[in-house]
Write a protein that holds these residues in place. Sequence first.
Motif, mmCIF file in Angstrom:
data_model
loop_
_atom_site.group_PDB
_atom_site.id
_atom_site.type_symbol
_atom_site.label_atom_id
_atom_site.label_comp_id
_atom_site.label_asym_id
_atom_site.label_seq_id
_atom_site.Cartn_x
_atom_site.Cartn_y
_atom_site.Cartn_z
ATOM 1 N N SER A 141 0.827 -1.205 0.000
ATOM 2 C CA SER A 141 0.000 0.000 0.000
ATOM 3 C C SER A 141 0.864 1.258 0.000
ATOM 4 N N MET A 142 1.975 1.241 0.717
ATOM 5 C CA MET A 142 2.866 2.398 0.712
ATOM 6 C C MET A 142 3.562 2.535 -0.632
ATOM 7 N N HIS A 143 3.949 1.407 -1.232
ATOM 8 C CA HIS A 143 4.590 1.466 -2.545
ATOM 9 C C HIS A 143 3.654 2.095 -3.573
ATOM 10 N N VAL A 144 2.399 1.650 -3.619
ATOM 11 C CA VAL A 144 1.477 2.165 -4.622
ATOM 12 C C VAL A 144 1.120 3.617 -4.326
ATOM 13 N N ASP B 37 3.115 5.829 -2.797
ATOM 14 C CA ASP B 37 4.310 6.585 -3.193
ATOM 15 C C ASP B 37 4.345 6.768 -4.702
ATOM 16 N N TRP B 38 4.039 5.692 -5.445
ATOM 17 C CA TRP B 38 4.034 5.771 -6.903
ATOM 18 C C TRP B 38 2.994 6.776 -7.386
ATOM 19 N N LEU B 39 1.783 6.725 -6.827
ATOM 20 C CA LEU B 39 0.719 7.646 -7.237
ATOM 21 C C LEU B 39 1.111 9.091 -6.931
ATOM 22 N N GLN B 40 1.702 9.328 -5.774
ATOM 23 C CA GLN B 40 2.155 10.678 -5.441
ATOM 24 C C GLN B 40 3.188 11.166 -6.451
ATOM 25 N N HIS B 41 4.109 10.300 -6.836
ATOM 26 C CA HIS B 41 5.121 10.661 -7.827
ATOM 27 C C HIS B 41 4.474 10.942 -9.183
ATOM 28 N N TRP B 42 3.538 10.069 -9.603
ATOM 29 C CA TRP B 42 2.858 10.269 -10.881
ATOM 30 C C TRP B 42 2.133 11.608 -10.887
ATOM 31 N N TYR B 43 1.388 11.890 -9.818
ATOM 32 C CA TYR B 43 0.653 13.152 -9.715
ATOM 33 C C TYR B 43 1.618 14.349 -9.787
ATOM 34 N N ALA B 44 2.662 14.312 -8.988
ATOM 35 C CA ALA B 44 3.615 15.423 -8.964
ATOM 36 C C ALA B 44 4.260 15.636 -10.329
ATOM 37 N N SER B 45 4.492 14.548 -11.066
ATOM 38 C CA SER B 45 5.118 14.677 -12.387
ATOM 39 C C SER B 45 4.177 15.297 -13.418
ATOM 40 N N GLU C 272 -5.314 -2.488 -4.078
ATOM 41 C CA GLU C 272 -5.381 -3.293 -5.297
ATOM 42 C C GLU C 272 -5.822 -2.439 -6.484
ATOM 43 N N ALA C 273 -6.846 -1.620 -6.289
ATOM 44 C CA ALA C 273 -7.357 -0.780 -7.368
ATOM 45 C C ALA C 273 -6.296 0.202 -7.855
ATOM 46 N N LEU C 274 -5.627 0.877 -6.931
ATOM 47 C CA LEU C 274 -4.571 1.813 -7.326
ATOM 48 C C LEU C 274 -3.429 1.086 -8.027
ATOM 49 N N GLY C 275 -3.174 -0.154 -7.627
ATOM 50 C CA GLY C 275 -2.160 -0.968 -8.306
ATOM 51 C C GLY C 275 -2.540 -1.263 -9.752
ATOM 52 N N LEU C 276 -3.835 -1.386 -10.023
ATOM 53 C CA LEU C 276 -4.290 -1.596 -11.398
ATOM 54 C C LEU C 276 -3.993 -0.379 -12.255
#
Length: 103
Positions: free
Chosen positions: A4-7, A9-17, A88-92
């Motif tokens: 959950s932290m990995h996904v 963190d990834w979403l935060q990075h995607w948003y910031a980019s 799970e949904a955010l991982g998709l």
Amino acid sequence: MSESMHVLDWLQHWYASQCDGEWEHEWGVTIGTLDNPGWTVRIDLEETDLEDREHPRRRITRGEDDWVMAWTSDRTFHLACGPRNLTEALGLFRAWASGGDAV
């Protein structure tokens, strides 16, 4: 670190980019709740590298409160899921946005 932290963190990075001084004023990521119960996620793809990609509506149902749906429409990635399926949904979305297939 948990998945959950990995996904997240990834979403935060995607948003910031995506934030370029303009995109974030009109577009973004919205996470809300459903009354059945569950989660809903709306990720705007407008003016991103993903805006022209499609994801057909797909649903995985394992039980009354254990399900996930994902699809694109109108340059938006939509997720809906059961109350314990948000990670799970955010991982998709992450899999789809990274070039893999979701669901």
